[in-house]
Design a protein around this motif. Structure first.
Motif, PDB file in Angstrom:
ATOM      1  N   LEU A  47       0.807  -1.217   0.000  1.00 56.28           N
ATOM      2  CA  LEU A  47       0.000   0.000   0.000  1.00 56.28           C
ATOM      3  C   LEU A  47       0.847   1.277   0.000  1.00 56.28           C
ATOM      4  O   LEU A  47       0.305   2.380  -0.072  1.00 56.28           O
ATOM      5  CB  LEU A  47      -0.914   0.027   1.231  1.00 56.28           C
ATOM      6  N   PHE A  48       2.178   1.127   0.083  1.00 61.27           N
ATOM      7  CA  PHE A  48       3.064   2.279   0.228  1.00 61.27           C
ATOM      8  C   PHE A  48       4.122   2.309  -0.878  1.00 61.27           C
ATOM      9  O   PHE A  48       4.550   1.272  -1.371  1.00 61.27           O
ATOM     10  CB  PHE A  48       3.788   2.226   1.583  1.00 61.27           C
ATOM     11  N   ASN A  49       4.544   3.530  -1.218  1.00 56.26           N
ATOM     12  CA  ASN A  49       5.655   3.744  -2.140  1.00 56.26           C
ATOM     13  C   ASN A  49       6.728   4.570  -1.440  1.00 56.26           C
ATOM     14  O   ASN A  49       6.409   5.515  -0.702  1.00 56.26           O
ATOM     15  CB  ASN A  49       5.203   4.499  -3.397  1.00 56.26           C
ATOM     16  N   ARG A  50       8.005   4.227  -1.689  1.00 53.96           N
ATOM     17  CA  ARG A  50       9.094   5.038  -1.136  1.00 53.96           C
ATOM     18  C   ARG A  50       9.377   6.193  -2.098  1.00 53.96           C
ATOM     19  O   ARG A  50       9.608   5.974  -3.292  1.00 53.96           O
ATOM     20  CB  ARG A  50      10.345   4.181  -0.930  1.00 53.96           C
ATOM     21  N   LEU A  51       9.362   7.406  -1.586  1.00 51.46           N
ATOM     22  CA  LEU A  51       9.603   8.582  -2.424  1.00 51.46           C
ATOM     23  C   LEU A  51      10.159   9.728  -1.574  1.00 51.46           C
ATOM     24  O   LEU A  51      10.238   9.641  -0.351  1.00 51.46           O
ATOM     25  CB  LEU A  51       8.314   9.013  -3.129  1.00 51.46           C
ATOM     26  N   GLY A  52      10.569  10.770  -2.257  1.00 46.37           N
ATOM     27  CA  GLY A  52      11.078  11.951  -1.574  1.00 46.37           C
ATOM     28  C   GLY A  52      10.005  13.023  -1.508  1.00 46.37           C
ATOM     29  O   GLY A  52       9.244  13.207  -2.462  1.00 46.37           O
ATOM     30  N   VAL A  53       9.932  13.731  -0.375  1.00 40.17           N
ATOM     31  CA  VAL A  53       8.956  14.798  -0.193  1.00 40.17           C
ATOM     32  C   VAL A  53       9.652  16.035   0.370  1.00 40.17           C
ATOM     33  O   VAL A  53      10.306  15.967   1.408  1.00 40.17           O
ATOM     34  CB  VAL A  53       7.813  14.376   0.755  1.00 40.17           C
ATOM     35  N   LEU A  54       9.519  17.154  -0.338  1.00 40.70           N
ATOM     36  CA  LEU A  54       9.998  18.449   0.139  1.00 40.70           C
ATOM     37  C   LEU A  54       8.768  19.265   0.512  1.00 40.70           C
ATOM     38  O   LEU A  54       7.867  19.443  -0.326  1.00 40.70           O
ATOM     39  CB  LEU A  54      10.795  19.189  -0.939  1.00 40.70           C
ATOM     40  N   SER A  55       8.688  19.725   1.743  1.00 41.03           N
ATOM     41  CA  SER A  55       7.488  20.417   2.227  1.00 41.03           C
ATOM     42  C   SER A  55       7.763  21.894   2.472  1.00 41.03           C
ATOM     43  O   SER A  55       8.807  22.267   3.032  1.00 41.03           O
ATOM     44  CB  SER A  55       6.994  19.768   3.528  1.00 41.03           C
ATOM     45  N   TYR A  56       6.796  22.721   2.059  1.00 38.87           N
ATOM     46  CA  TYR A  56       6.878  24.171   2.234  1.00 38.87           C
ATOM     47  C   TYR A  56       5.652  24.651   3.009  1.00 38.87           C
ATOM     48  O   TYR A  56       4.538  24.179   2.776  1.00 38.87           O
ATOM     49  CB  TYR A  56       6.943  24.868   0.873  1.00 38.87           C
ATOM     50  N   ALA A  57       5.866  25.591   3.909  1.00 34.12           N
ATOM     51  CA  ALA A  57       4.812  26.060   4.795  1.00 34.12           C
ATOM     52  C   ALA A  57       3.721  26.797   4.031  1.00 34.12           C
ATOM     53  O   ALA A  57       3.959  27.317   2.921  1.00 34.12           O
ATOM     54  CB  ALA A  57       5.399  26.989   5.862  1.00 34.12           C
ATOM     55  N   PRO A  58       2.516  26.833   4.587  1.00 37.17           N
ATOM     56  CA  PRO A  58       1.445  27.631   3.974  1.00 37.17           C
ATOM     57  C   PRO A  58       1.914  29.064   3.745  1.00 37.17           C
ATOM     58  O   PRO A  58       2.603  29.651   4.585  1.00 37.17           O
ATOM     59  CB  PRO A  58       0.336  27.577   5.038  1.00 37.17           C
ATOM     60  N   GLY A  59       1.561  29.607   2.590  1.00 34.19           N
ATOM     61  CA  GLY A  59       1.962  30.969   2.251  1.00 34.19           C
ATOM     62  C   GLY A  59       3.198  31.048   1.381  1.00 34.19           C
ATOM     63  O   GLY A  59       3.587  32.136   0.937  1.00 34.19           O
ATOM     64  N   SER A  60       3.823  29.910   1.113  1.00 35.14           N
ATOM     65  CA  SER A  60       5.007  29.901   0.234  1.00 35.14           C
ATOM     66  C   SER A  60       4.598  30.220  -1.200  1.00 35.14           C
ATOM     67  O   SER A  60       3.438  30.053  -1.588  1.00 35.14           O
ATOM     68  CB  SER A  60       5.692  28.541   0.294  1.00 35.14           C
ATOM     69  N   ASP A  61       5.561  30.683  -1.980  1.00 33.65           N
ATOM     70  CA  ASP A  61       5.290  31.101  -3.361  1.00 33.65           C
ATOM     71  C   ASP A  61       5.086  29.879  -4.253  1.00 33.65           C
ATOM     72  O   ASP A  61       6.049  29.223  -4.668  1.00 33.65           O
ATOM     73  CB  ASP A  61       6.447  31.952  -3.881  1.00 33.65           C
ATOM     74  N   GLU A  62       3.842  29.580  -4.569  1.00 29.21           N
ATOM     75  CA  GLU A  62       3.500  28.379  -5.332  1.00 29.21           C
ATOM     76  C   GLU A  62       4.142  28.377  -6.718  1.00 29.21           C
ATOM     77  O   GLU A  62       4.705  27.366  -7.154  1.00 29.21           O
ATOM     78  CB  GLU A  62       1.977  28.263  -5.454  1.00 29.21           C
ATOM     79  N   GLU A  63       4.069  29.505  -7.413  1.00 29.49           N
ATOM     80  CA  GLU A  63       4.574  29.561  -8.786  1.00 29.49           C
ATOM     81  C   GLU A  63       6.080  29.351  -8.841  1.00 29.49           C
ATOM     82  O   GLU A  63       6.587  28.585  -9.674  1.00 29.49           O
ATOM     83  CB  GLU A  63       4.207  30.906  -9.428  1.00 29.49           C
ATOM     84  N   GLN A  64       6.804  30.012  -7.932  1.00 34.77           N
ATOM     85  CA  GLN A  64       8.264  29.869  -7.898  1.00 34.77           C
ATOM     86  C   GLN A  64       8.669  28.432  -7.594  1.00 34.77           C
ATOM     87  O   GLN A  64       9.554  27.862  -8.241  1.00 34.77           O
ATOM     88  CB  GLN A  64       8.855  30.796  -6.820  1.00 34.77           C
ATOM     89  N   ILE A  65       8.020  27.848  -6.613  1.00 38.58           N
ATOM     90  CA  ILE A  65       8.346  26.475  -6.213  1.00 38.58           C
ATOM     91  C   ILE A  65       8.039  25.509  -7.353  1.00 38.58           C
ATOM     92  O   ILE A  65       8.841  24.616  -7.660  1.00 38.58           O
ATOM     93  CB  ILE A  65       7.570  26.094  -4.934  1.00 38.58           C
ATOM     94  N   MET A  66       6.907  25.681  -7.991  1.00 36.67           N
ATOM     95  CA  MET A  66       6.516  24.774  -9.061  1.00 36.67           C
ATOM     96  C   MET A  66       7.500  24.850 -10.230  1.00 36.67           C
ATOM     97  O   MET A  66       7.953  23.816 -10.748  1.00 36.67           O
ATOM     98  CB  MET A  66       5.104  25.086  -9.534  1.00 36.67           C
ATOM     99  N   ASP A  67       7.846  26.062 -10.647  1.00 38.62           N
ATOM    100  CA  ASP A  67       8.773  26.232 -11.768  1.00 38.62           C
ATOM    101  C   ASP A  67      10.134  25.603 -11.461  1.00 38.62           C
ATOM    102  O   ASP A  67      10.692  24.866 -12.271  1.00 38.62           O
ATOM    103  CB  ASP A  67       8.953  27.716 -12.089  1.00 38.62           C
TER     104      ASP A  67
END
Length: 245
Positions: A133-153
């Motif tokens: 039921l699980f996959n091993r992957l990497g997750v980078l987390s950013y707090a609410p209010g972070s710049d969505e467009e910059q992070i996505m690009d």
């Protein structure tokens, strides 16, 4: 339905870890030992060791401790022989749970894990009962209010697999296990250092639980985290943010 928040879960785990700094060092020490034993003591040619050293640096673990753990693993110093083992089971309510342990005594460890499950109304399962039921992957987390467009690009340019914006406004950058370190380095170079970054086991499907059941589940997961041989604990529960309060 109460609001659900992965960011609340991250903050809960960070507070728990900060309260148990000594245990964090013990876990990192074991990870350094196993990584160096399996892949050698050179982090440039051993990605797992490089990741463990990153964890050690993030936790402000003394450099001497890091070097000592690596030398013990490679035989330059006498050390303890550890074994990795993952336990699988279900918590009350059918929530799948994975417990990754590193131990020098498997009989002791399985007894403690089995007791934890039974004490909290769960059941320890067999190998493969929930791991699928699980996959091993990497997750980078950013707090609410972070710049969505910059992070996505920046994330997509760095080779990330996906960028998720949660209901609470927090942002997650998802990477493969193999690309995790290169994506983290690229995001830092773009001056977009994540508030939290980790290799984790993420459930492919989640089970929603109530606030009350979520609080009980958190007590169980914290109990598992407190076991001496535990390295990581994962579940497929979608816990309401209110349960963390």
């Amino acid at each position: 339905m109460a609001g659900h928040s992965k960011w609340a879960n991250i903050q809960h785990r960070k507070k728990a870890q900060d309260a148990k700094r000594g245990k964090v060092f013990t876990r990192i020490n074991r990870e350094l030992t196993i990584a160096a034993r399996e892949g050698g003591g050179d982090p440039d040619s051993n990605p797992r060791l490089r990741l463990a050293i990153e964890k050690a640096n993030a936790a402000n673990m003394p450099k001497d401790n890091v070097e000592r753990a690596i030398k013990k693993a490679t035989g330059e110093l006498e050390g303890v022989s550890y074994e990795e083992i993952t336990y699988e089971g279900y918590a009350a309510g059918g929530v799948a749970v994975l417990v990754e342990c590193v131990t020098d005594n498997t009989n002791r460890t399985v007894g403690e894990v089995r007791h934890a499950f039974s004490k909290h109304g769960g059941n320890l399962g067999t190998d493969g009962s929930v791991n699928y039921l699980f996959n091993r992957l990497g997750v980078l987390s950013y707090a609410p209010g972070s710049d969505e467009e910059q992070i996505m690009d920046a994330a997509l340019e760095a080779g990330a697999d996906d960028v998720l914006v949660e209901d609470d406004g927090s942002i997650e950058v998802i990477t493969s296990f193999q690309d995790y370190l290169s994506v983290v380095e690229a995001m830092k170079a773009a001056e977009l250092k994540p508030d939290n970054a980790e290799i984790t086991m993420r459930a492919t499907t989640e089970v929603e639980v109530s606030v009350e059941d979520g609080q009980k589940l958190l007590n169980f997961l914290d109990f598992l985290e407190d076991l001496d041989d535990t390295q990581n604990v994962y579940s497929n529960a979608d816990i309401p943010a209110e349960a963390y309060e």
